[in-house]
Motif scaffolding. Structure first.
Motif, short mmCIF file in Angstrom:
data_model
loop_
_atom_site.label_atom_id
_atom_site.label_comp_id
_atom_site.label_asym_id
_atom_site.label_seq_id
_atom_site.Cartn_x
_atom_site.Cartn_y
_atom_site.Cartn_z
N GLY A 1 56.13 36.30 74.95
CA GLY A 1 54.40 36.15 75.50
C GLY A 1 53.21 37.23 74.64
N GLU A 2 54.04 38.58 74.36
CA GLU A 2 53.57 39.68 73.21
C GLU A 2 53.53 39.14 72.09
OE1 GLU A 2 54.79 43.12 75.96
OE2 GLU A 2 56.68 43.10 74.25
N ILE A 3 52.82 39.43 70.96
CA ILE A 3 52.57 39.36 69.69
C ILE A 3 52.77 40.92 69.24
CG2 ILE A 3 51.07 38.68 68.53
CD1 ILE A 3 49.38 37.40 70.48
N SER A 4 53.31 40.58 68.03
CA SER A 4 53.38 41.38 66.98
C SER A 4 52.51 41.62 66.59
CB SER A 4 54.77 41.20 66.43
OG SER A 4 53.88 40.58 65.06
N PHE B 1 58.68 38.43 52.19
CA PHE B 1 57.76 36.97 51.93
C PHE B 1 56.30 37.16 52.06
CE2 PHE B 1 62.65 36.03 53.50
CZ PHE B 1 62.75 34.92 52.57
N GLY B 2 55.68 38.42 52.84
CA GLY B 2 54.82 38.40 52.76
C GLY B 2 53.89 38.87 53.49
N PHE B 3 53.31 39.34 54.42
CA PHE B 3 52.76 39.42 55.25
C PHE B 3 52.72 38.48 56.44
CE2 PHE B 3 50.85 41.89 52.54
CZ PHE B 3 50.51 42.94 53.28
N HIS B 4 52.98 38.76 58.03
CA HIS B 4 54.16 37.94 59.15
C HIS B 4 52.91 38.88 60.54
CE1 HIS B 4 57.17 36.92 57.39
NE2 HIS B 4 57.39 37.68 56.19
N PHE B 5 53.11 38.10 61.27
CA PHE B 5 52.81 38.55 62.82
C PHE B 5 53.40 37.49 63.47
CE2 PHE B 5 49.05 35.99 62.49
CZ PHE B 5 48.93 35.65 63.64
N LEU B 6 54.18 37.24 64.35
CA LEU B 6 54.95 36.81 65.67
C LEU B 6 54.52 36.87 67.38
CD1 LEU B 6 57.65 38.04 66.80
CD2 LEU B 6 57.81 37.95 64.91
N GLN B 7 54.84 35.96 67.80
CA GLN B 7 54.74 35.67 69.02
C GLN B 7 56.03 35.30 69.62
OE1 GLN B 7 52.64 32.87 71.42
NE2 GLN B 7 51.91 34.19 72.31
N GLN C 1 69.54 35.80 71.64
CA GLN C 1 69.09 35.21 71.03
C GLN C 1 67.31 35.43 71.94
OE1 GLN C 1 70.16 31.04 71.01
NE2 GLN C 1 71.66 31.12 69.88
N VAL C 2 66.55 34.60 70.67
CA VAL C 2 65.15 34.84 71.02
C VAL C 2 64.69 34.28 70.29
CG1 VAL C 2 64.76 36.40 68.65
CG2 VAL C 2 63.56 36.26 70.41
N HIS C 3 63.30 33.18 70.93
CA HIS C 3 62.93 32.31 70.64
C HIS C 3 61.12 32.47 70.26
CE1 HIS C 3 60.76 27.45 71.47
NE2 HIS C 3 60.64 27.55 70.01
N VAL C 4 61.15 32.27 68.80
CA VAL C 4 59.45 33.19 68.42
C VAL C 4 58.73 32.01 67.20
CG1 VAL C 4 60.04 35.19 68.45
CG2 VAL C 4 60.89 34.05 66.49
N ARG C 5 57.35 32.16 67.13
CA ARG C 5 56.86 31.35 66.61
C ARG C 5 56.18 32.35 65.73
NH1 ARG C 5 52.47 28.34 70.06
NH2 ARG C 5 51.88 30.03 71.51
#
Length: 488
Positions: free
Chosen positions: A271-274, A281-287, A295-299
């Motif tokens: 549930g946390e957002i980075s 590749f550029g600038f990201h943020f993930l959840q 293992q981790v499931h992220v978007r």
């Protein structure tokens, strides 16, 4: 001239351990049914296709591997079944000898290989959930199912290496091998060159990059204020692979992503957002959506900076300045190597003196590249250079659309010619070694086939690739293994 360098033992095709995978796929079932075992209730559903020593090979294993071959888009070819069986016979014979010779593989190596294959399958399926839906079982269950077969394959490969590990070839062996090739069958080699490169990639200034970082941060704040992550990813993310899926990358382990991405993905709770972070590749943020052990499931949402003309101009200025330094020195090749190590932005060549590697011979790290395998623009430029000279900086566009300036060095050039010992000793040495390996392995199999009970079902005995394996012992009848039908 016959093809050299291909091990007699070489696995004819890669058998994916896809019994559960194919059996769970409707289209694959139909493929098996049309060219395979009867499905009528009360009929034999499986039988033994071959026996090696005391190890049976089931017809269902062959059929399901063949179905997987078809599912991958290949055209139907009954001889593929014979090659699958040949591979399994080879594997069984090697594994049995390995047990006698106490050749083993470490359990942790098997686990690592299983995990690697599952990562590849997960990526192809588009995530762990999709893979599990396709398989009809959990990844953990499927890993348990394929592990014994994969372990046997690894043992067989290690036994193969054991058979040939002490082989080598001397210069006399190479000459004998070369002299044994009929002169009208000598291989021809195309023109080959050794090419070095110093790559200057355009780089944005901090101020230019901050615009894209701010865009990513703006989207992050919109998510934190309640807007839907998936919708924003579909609208704005510049990752073509995950954007249509709402930024979803599925389950992955620590080896899947680049280090900056991994560091953020594995320190957050579900549930946390980075924060916004940068990768190549550029600038990201993930959840983080879910964690399952390691293992981790992220978007994620990716904002990729756009290279500006100003950044390209800066790259050209830098390339021009290095070019001027190089042409002032008499020993260009030495300085080129040092300049590549210090200035080049290409990680694949900068630590190799700037030298490009032959993509078809990376294992031997060969720098000799046939001109027909070069990038067309590289070939065009080097064709105008003298050996030992360098080109003026020129703009190149890679297959992915990225632009960079390059200085090229033509280190050496060999014209097209028939093989000879003086020019082609390294290649001929490799051919001679492979020929020795082929003969050694063939002799090993000829001996073991005579010493091992092998029986092949009549359905396969007519195939040429299996004739050496056929044991005509008339007393042996292949038993059929009955499998209960689920149909009533």
């Amino acid at each position: 001239m016959r093809k050299l360098g291909v091990l007699v033992l070489g696995f004819i095709l890669t058998i994916t351990f896809a019994k559960a995978q194919v059996a769970s796929d409707t289209s694959a079932k139909k493929l098996v049914k049309t060219d395979s075992v009867a499905r009528t209730p009360g009929k034999t559903l499986d039988k033994i296709a071959a026996v090696v020593g005391n190890s049976p090979i089931l017809l269902s294993d062959i059929e399901l591997s063949y179905a997987n071959f078809l599912v991958q888009g290949n055209q139907p070819d009954p001889t593929v079944k014979a090659r699958i069986l040949q591979t399994l016979l080879t594997q069984k014979l090697l594994a049995q000898q390995a047990a006698i010779d106490s050749i083993e593989v470490k359990e942790e190596d098997v686990d690592a290989n299983v995990d690697r294959r599952m990562r590849e399958m997960t990526q192809r399926a588009g995530g762990q959930d999709k893979l599990e839906a396709f398989l009809g079982r959990s990844v953990i269950q499927y890993k348990d199912e394929i592990r014994p077969d994969l372990k046997e394959q690894m043992v067989a490969q290690k036994m193969q290496q054991h058979i040939t590990e002490k082989l080598n070839v001397t210069p006399q062996d190479v000459k004998k091998f070369y002299d044994g090739i009929p002169k009208d069958s000598l291989p021809s080699f195309n023109k080959e060159v050794e090419v070095g490169e110093i790559v200057f990639q355009p780089k944005l200034t901090k101020e230019e990059k901050d615009l894209y970082k701010a865009k990513a941060e703006e989207l992050r704040q919109r998510v934190k204020k309640g807007e839907d992550f998936g919708t924003l990813a579909r609208l704005y993310s510049q990752d073509p692979g995950s954007a249509p899926e709402g930024g979803d990358l599925g389950f992955a382990d620590r080896t899947t992503f680049v280090k900056e991405f991994t560091a953020n993905a594995f320190k957050l709770k579900a549930g946390e957002i980075s924060p916004v972070f940068e990768t190549d590749f550029g600038f990201h943020f993930l959840q983080v959506i879910e964690r399952r052990g390691e293992q981790v499931h992220v978007r994620h949402i990716l904002i990729s900076p756009v290279i500006t003309q100003a950044s390209l101009d800066r790259a050209k200025v830098k390339a021009d300045s290095i070019y001027k330094i190089l042409i002032k020195d008499k020993n260009i090749a030495v300085d080129f190597s040092s300049a590549a190590a210090y200035y080049s932005d290409d990680k694949d060549t900068k630590y190799n003196g700037g030298m490009m590697l032959n993509a078809e011979d990376v294992q031997n790290r060969s720098t000799f590249i046939p001109t027909d395998k070069l990038d067309p623009k590289v070939a065009l430029i080097t064709d105008t250079l003298k050996v030992g000279s360098i080109s003026k900086p020129d703009l190149f566009t890679a297959a992915d659309g990225k632009k960079s300036y390059k200085i090229l060095l033509l280190k050496s050039a060999t014209n097209a010619h028939k093989a000879n010992l003086e020019q082609d000793f390294p290649k001929l040495k490799e051919y001679a070694y492979n020929d020795k390996v082929n003969k050694t392995v063939s002799a090993w199999f000829d001996k073991r086939r005579k010493e091992t009970f092998i029986k092949i079902d009549k359905e396969f005995q007519a195939y040429d690739v299996l004739k050496k394996w056929v044991n005509t012992n008339p007393e042996m009848v292949i038993p059929e293994t009955k499998i209960k039908s689920s149909s009533k």
